[in-house]
Design an enzyme around this catalytic site. Sequence first.
Site, PDB file in Angstrom:
ATOM      1  N   ASP A  47       0.699   5.120   1.901  1.00 50.32           N
ATOM      2  CA  ASP A  47      -0.052   5.597   3.062  1.00 50.32           C
ATOM      3  C   ASP A  47      -1.143   6.600   2.692  1.00 50.32           C
ATOM      4  O   ASP A  47      -0.910   7.562   1.964  1.00 50.32           O
ATOM      5  CB  ASP A  47       0.907   6.208   4.094  1.00 50.32           C
ATOM      6  CG  ASP A  47       1.696   5.119   4.823  1.00 50.32           C
ATOM      7  OD1 ASP A  47       1.225   3.963   4.862  1.00 50.32           O
ATOM      8  OD2 ASP A  47       2.784   5.426   5.341  1.00 50.32           O
TER       9      ASP A  47
ATOM     10  N   ARG B  32       4.911   6.196  14.450  1.00 50.30           N
ATOM     11  CA  ARG B  32       4.838   6.731  13.089  1.00 50.30           C
ATOM     12  C   ARG B  32       4.384   8.184  13.084  1.00 50.30           C
ATOM     13  O   ARG B  32       3.423   8.546  13.768  1.00 50.30           O
ATOM     14  CB  ARG B  32       3.828   5.880  12.314  1.00 50.30           C
ATOM     15  CG  ARG B  32       3.669   6.271  10.881  1.00 50.30           C
ATOM     16  CD  ARG B  32       2.716   5.319  10.202  1.00 50.30           C
ATOM     17  NE  ARG B  32       1.376   5.858  10.250  1.00 50.30           N
ATOM     18  CZ  ARG B  32       0.424   5.566   9.361  1.00 50.30           C
ATOM     19  NH1 ARG B  32       0.673   4.721   8.392  1.00 50.30           N
ATOM     20  NH2 ARG B  32      -0.755   6.102   9.457  1.00 50.30           N
TER      21      ARG B  32
ATOM     22  N   HIS C  19       4.768   0.130   0.133  1.00 54.55           N
ATOM     23  CA  HIS C  19       5.485  -0.607   1.174  1.00 54.55           C
ATOM     24  C   HIS C  19       4.547  -1.613   1.836  1.00 54.55           C
ATOM     25  O   HIS C  19       3.325  -1.535   1.697  1.00 54.55           O
ATOM     26  CB  HIS C  19       6.081   0.342   2.222  1.00 54.55           C
ATOM     27  CG  HIS C  19       5.049   1.175   2.919  1.00 54.55           C
ATOM     28  ND1 HIS C  19       4.545   2.337   2.383  1.00 54.55           N
ATOM     29  CD2 HIS C  19       4.391   1.004   4.098  1.00 54.55           C
ATOM     30  CE1 HIS C  19       3.646   2.844   3.200  1.00 54.55           C
ATOM     31  NE2 HIS C  19       3.517   2.050   4.252  1.00 54.55           N
TER      32      HIS C  19
ATOM     33  N   HIS D 163       0.849  -1.196   0.000  1.00 58.32           N
ATOM     34  CA  HIS D 163       0.000   0.000   0.000  1.00 58.32           C
ATOM     35  C   HIS D 163       0.877   1.235   0.000  1.00 58.32           C
ATOM     36  O   HIS D 163       2.100   1.160   0.202  1.00 58.32           O
ATOM     37  CB  HIS D 163      -0.908   0.008   1.236  1.00 58.32           C
ATOM     38  CG  HIS D 163      -0.161   0.140   2.527  1.00 58.32           C
ATOM     39  ND1 HIS D 163       0.522  -0.907   3.109  1.00 58.32           N
ATOM     40  CD2 HIS D 163       0.054   1.204   3.331  1.00 58.32           C
ATOM     41  CE1 HIS D 163       1.114  -0.497   4.214  1.00 58.32           C
ATOM     42  NE2 HIS D 163       0.852   0.797   4.374  1.00 58.32           N
TER      43      HIS D 163
END
Length: 295
Positions: free
Chosen positions: A123, A286, A270, A121
């Site tokens: 982000d 994150r 990623h 995917h």
Amino acid sequence: MLASTGKQRLGEMTDGLIEIRAEATGFVAEIGGVDLVGELSEADFEQIRAAIIRHKVLVFRDQRLDDNSHYAFAQRFGPLEGHVNRSTRLDALPKLQVFGNLDADGKTTGVHPEKGTLVWHTDKSYIATPSLFTILRSPFVARTGGDTLFADMARAYEALEPAASARLEGLRAVHDWKRSREKSDERPATADEIAAAPPVDHPLIRTHPETDARTIYIGNHASHILDWEIAAGEALLAQLEAHATQENFIYRHRWRENDVLMWDNRCTMHCVTAYDAAAERRVVHRAVVQGDRPY
Ligand SMILES: [Fe+2]
């Protein structure tokens, strides 16, 4: 090229005090000679910013970031954004997200959080202005598995036959958080989440606004092709993903303690590789920098 064996044949290129070791293909660079916790000068920051645009994925080793310094570093690249899934947010720093498999006592839960991260995917492609950069650190690193894989979507685009890329021109993909969760067998999206992230469509081939590179913009959040039969669109997306995730477009990041990993979501996909979520402790923190509308 950076093969998925994890062998990194990084050439050396030193530019000022910051050391940038990059693979000849231009995909992924390791940055040394910089402490992200300390005061980062404007010149150093500009070098890092130029490096992320040029190399798409940056690896910083031996960094001692905590949540505050992680947040401070990330927000130099622009405003940060929260996550649709509110349960991942930290109370003190709501724009920093934590994903991990530990309970309140620090014991493993046996469950990997967010199964959607296990599939390819990019982000937040399910919002109108998807993520620009993601900056990740991992206080607990799995000993086996839990690697992060990256695909270079600009090189994958360049490798398409001219007839194939011509066929993709002008197509738009629908990206849908709700559908993405169904596909990855995750708990269903809540009504609030669906209201916050209704389906959006983006160009299937987007142009990187800073390099003008064309990139294939797909991944698990991409549901189907706008105005196509659903099944035909799903088939095209699957075909493009299989093309883009061939070994020669992939970098495998094997985490070490105190790594910081940063990537440009406009030109990469990623995913995380599987690991034993009962035996291994794996936690990532994150920060995500807001992006703008793909074109
Ligand atoms: Fe992600």
